[in-house]
Scaffold this motif. Sequence first.
Motif, PDB file in Angstrom:
ATOM      1  N   LEU A  20       8.435   2.975   7.170  1.00  0.00           N
ATOM      2  CA  LEU A  20       6.991   3.100   7.008  1.00  0.00           C
ATOM      3  C   LEU A  20       6.513   4.523   7.299  1.00  0.00           C
ATOM      4  O   LEU A  20       5.602   5.032   6.628  1.00  0.00           O
ATOM      5  CB  LEU A  20       6.266   2.098   7.913  1.00  0.00           C
ATOM      6  CG  LEU A  20       6.345   0.634   7.475  1.00  0.00           C
ATOM      7  CD1 LEU A  20       5.777  -0.280   8.553  1.00  0.00           C
ATOM      8  CD2 LEU A  20       5.617   0.422   6.152  1.00  0.00           C
ATOM      9  N   GLN A  21       7.137   5.182   8.267  1.00  0.00           N
ATOM     10  CA  GLN A  21       6.809   6.579   8.534  1.00  0.00           C
ATOM     11  C   GLN A  21       7.186   7.451   7.336  1.00  0.00           C
ATOM     12  O   GLN A  21       6.422   8.336   6.923  1.00  0.00           O
ATOM     13  CB  GLN A  21       7.543   7.081   9.778  1.00  0.00           C
ATOM     14  CG  GLN A  21       7.256   8.553  10.105  1.00  0.00           C
ATOM     15  CD  GLN A  21       8.153   9.095  11.199  1.00  0.00           C
ATOM     16  OE1 GLN A  21       8.817   8.337  11.912  1.00  0.00           O
ATOM     17  NE2 GLN A  21       8.196  10.409  11.338  1.00  0.00           N
ATOM     18  N   THR A  56       7.422   6.467   4.259  1.00  0.00           N
ATOM     19  CA  THR A  56       6.465   6.154   3.192  1.00  0.00           C
ATOM     20  C   THR A  56       5.174   6.932   3.381  1.00  0.00           C
ATOM     21  O   THR A  56       4.631   7.508   2.422  1.00  0.00           O
ATOM     22  CB  THR A  56       6.168   4.645   3.172  1.00  0.00           C
ATOM     23  OG1 THR A  56       7.379   3.923   2.953  1.00  0.00           O
ATOM     24  CG2 THR A  56       5.176   4.290   2.072  1.00  0.00           C
ATOM     25  N   ALA A  57       4.670   6.950   4.616  1.00  0.00           N
ATOM     26  CA  ALA A  57       3.427   7.675   4.898  1.00  0.00           C
ATOM     27  C   ALA A  57       3.584   9.165   4.601  1.00  0.00           C
ATOM     28  O   ALA A  57       2.713   9.784   3.977  1.00  0.00           O
ATOM     29  CB  ALA A  57       3.029   7.458   6.357  1.00  0.00           C
ATOM     30  N   PHE A  65       0.435   0.349  -1.695  1.00  0.00           N
ATOM     31  CA  PHE A  65       0.683   0.004  -0.289  1.00  0.00           C
ATOM     32  C   PHE A  65       1.248  -1.404  -0.150  1.00  0.00           C
ATOM     33  O   PHE A  65       2.193  -1.633   0.619  1.00  0.00           O
ATOM     34  CB  PHE A  65      -0.608   0.124   0.524  1.00  0.00           C
ATOM     35  CG  PHE A  65      -0.439  -0.301   1.956  1.00  0.00           C
ATOM     36  CD1 PHE A  65       0.332   0.442   2.833  1.00  0.00           C
ATOM     37  CD2 PHE A  65      -1.050  -1.462   2.435  1.00  0.00           C
ATOM     38  CE1 PHE A  65       0.513   0.039   4.155  1.00  0.00           C
ATOM     39  CE2 PHE A  65      -0.888  -1.858   3.746  1.00  0.00           C
ATOM     40  CZ  PHE A  65      -0.104  -1.113   4.614  1.00  0.00           C
ATOM     41  N   HIS A 114       5.057  -1.616  -0.977  1.00  0.00           N
ATOM     42  CA  HIS A 114       5.949  -1.039   0.028  1.00  0.00           C
ATOM     43  C   HIS A 114       5.930  -1.828   1.334  1.00  0.00           C
ATOM     44  O   HIS A 114       6.968  -1.997   1.986  1.00  0.00           O
ATOM     45  CB  HIS A 114       5.583   0.431   0.270  1.00  0.00           C
ATOM     46  CG  HIS A 114       5.954   1.319  -0.877  1.00  0.00           C
ATOM     47  ND1 HIS A 114       5.120   1.525  -1.951  1.00  0.00           N
ATOM     48  CD2 HIS A 114       7.090   2.030  -1.130  1.00  0.00           C
ATOM     49  CE1 HIS A 114       5.731   2.333  -2.820  1.00  0.00           C
ATOM     50  NE2 HIS A 114       6.908   2.656  -2.342  1.00  0.00           N
ATOM     51  N   LEU A 115       4.763  -2.334   1.724  1.00  0.00           N
ATOM     52  CA  LEU A 115       4.691  -3.136   2.945  1.00  0.00           C
ATOM     53  C   LEU A 115       5.532  -4.402   2.808  1.00  0.00           C
ATOM     54  O   LEU A 115       6.311  -4.754   3.707  1.00  0.00           O
ATOM     55  CB  LEU A 115       3.240  -3.494   3.251  1.00  0.00           C
ATOM     56  CG  LEU A 115       3.024  -4.333   4.515  1.00  0.00           C
ATOM     57  CD1 LEU A 115       3.466  -3.560   5.754  1.00  0.00           C
ATOM     58  CD2 LEU A 115       1.563  -4.761   4.649  1.00  0.00           C
ATOM     59  N   THR A 159      -2.767   5.179   0.586  1.00  0.00           N
ATOM     60  CA  THR A 159      -1.515   4.495   0.926  1.00  0.00           C
ATOM     61  C   THR A 159      -0.813   5.194   2.086  1.00  0.00           C
ATOM     62  O   THR A 159      -0.241   4.538   2.972  1.00  0.00           O
ATOM     63  CB  THR A 159      -0.589   4.453  -0.305  1.00  0.00           C
ATOM     64  OG1 THR A 159      -1.235   3.712  -1.346  1.00  0.00           O
ATOM     65  CG2 THR A 159       0.739   3.788   0.032  1.00  0.00           C
ATOM     66  N   ALA A 160      -0.860   6.524   2.103  1.00  0.00           N
ATOM     67  CA  ALA A 160      -0.258   7.281   3.206  1.00  0.00           C
ATOM     68  C   ALA A 160      -0.940   6.938   4.525  1.00  0.00           C
ATOM     69  O   ALA A 160      -0.274   6.749   5.555  1.00  0.00           O
ATOM     70  CB  ALA A 160      -0.362   8.781   2.931  1.00  0.00           C
ATOM     71  N   SER A 220      -0.018   3.331   5.520  1.00  0.00           N
ATOM     72  CA  SER A 220       1.393   3.294   5.946  1.00  0.00           C
ATOM     73  C   SER A 220       1.556   3.925   7.319  1.00  0.00           C
ATOM     74  O   SER A 220       2.354   3.461   8.141  1.00  0.00           O
ATOM     75  CB  SER A 220       2.276   4.025   4.929  1.00  0.00           C
ATOM     76  OG  SER A 220       2.208   3.407   3.661  1.00  0.00           O
ATOM     77  N   ALA A 274       0.416   1.373   9.835  1.00  0.00           N
ATOM     78  CA  ALA A 274       1.440   0.337   9.981  1.00  0.00           C
ATOM     79  C   ALA A 274       2.636   0.877  10.759  1.00  0.00           C
ATOM     80  O   ALA A 274       3.233   0.167  11.591  1.00  0.00           O
ATOM     81  CB  ALA A 274       1.883  -0.156   8.604  1.00  0.00           C
ATOM     82  N   HIS A 275       2.989   2.118  10.516  1.00  0.00           N
ATOM     83  CA  HIS A 275       4.102   2.738  11.250  1.00  0.00           C
ATOM     84  C   HIS A 275       3.809   2.794  12.745  1.00  0.00           C
ATOM     85  O   HIS A 275       4.664   2.431  13.576  1.00  0.00           O
ATOM     86  CB  HIS A 275       4.354   4.146  10.716  1.00  0.00           C
ATOM     87  CG  HIS A 275       5.064   5.030  11.698  1.00  0.00           C
ATOM     88  ND1 HIS A 275       6.368   4.814  12.088  1.00  0.00           N
ATOM     89  CD2 HIS A 275       4.633   6.127  12.399  1.00  0.00           C
ATOM     90  CE1 HIS A 275       6.723   5.735  12.970  1.00  0.00           C
ATOM     91  NE2 HIS A 275       5.693   6.540  13.180  1.00  0.00           N
TER      92      HIS A 275
END
Length: 296
Positions: free
Chosen positions: A40-41, A43-44, A82, A85-86, A193-194, A197, A200-201
């Motif tokens: 997730l990191q 992805t961000a 998002f 990827h989640l 999305t970044a 993410s 979430a990270h």
Amino acid sequence: MRPAALNSHRRTATFIGFSAVLMWSLLAWLTAASGNVPPLQLTAMAFAVGGILGLGVIAALGRLGEVRQPWQAWAVGVGGLFGYHLMYFTALRAAPPVEAGLIAYLWPLLIVLFSALLPGERLRWYHVVGALLGLAGTVLVVTKGQGVSIDTGYMPGYLAALACALIWSVYSILSRRLAAVPTGAVAGFCIATAILSGIAHLALEVTVWPSGLEWLAVLALGALPVGAAFYVWDYGVKHGDIQVIGASAYAAPLLSTAVLMLTGYASPTLALALAAVLIAGGGVLASRDVLFRKSG
């Protein structure tokens, strides 16, 4: 625009959309080269790079206003990028990666099937058969010809993988319905999305920063498979032959494995050779309208 010009524009947009598949083939290699950064990191970070680059391009073109879109466009764009990827990372955490990956990779077939709901689109037998051949080839690539076992104890992970496939296929189909939304708006979707993410990270992962050349891999991820790929995919599904693009997406895992072999992360096998035949044959079959349609 005359019919010949329309066909030419549609064909060009189809090949532009397929270029996303070529860029996605670099995803596994660049992810491996990025070190131990949590998914997730990563992805961000990658989406931040892709979004910033996109904003820079449309700003230079004087089209920064393209990011101002109705909430429906933002819901589809951010929900697709998002949400996919989640659910993908959720599936990989809750189920074996091979089975989860195969279920998640139902999205090309679903795009082909769902395209029948779009105005002006007709689903032909060769679209479906081509997509199924691609799916069979993907099974060989992912399983290495060893078969798949489904354990109901991993059902939450399997359901997350199925949600992943549904989200991306619905996102692609709805993007076609929102063809009036310019591709430049994807830059805003990437930034959003970044941010999501990143949140979430922070809630689910421990931060691990890349070091040395790993930073280059992160930047390359954001520039290509988690950046430019989403822009050309958006343009392709909006203006090209979405059935051909959907079926051709099955080339991604095969091309990805080829890249891994070239870079020393994988070895050639008979299963991969057979997969190449299935995926290439399915792609040609599904694309026969584009490849063999007369331009005049």
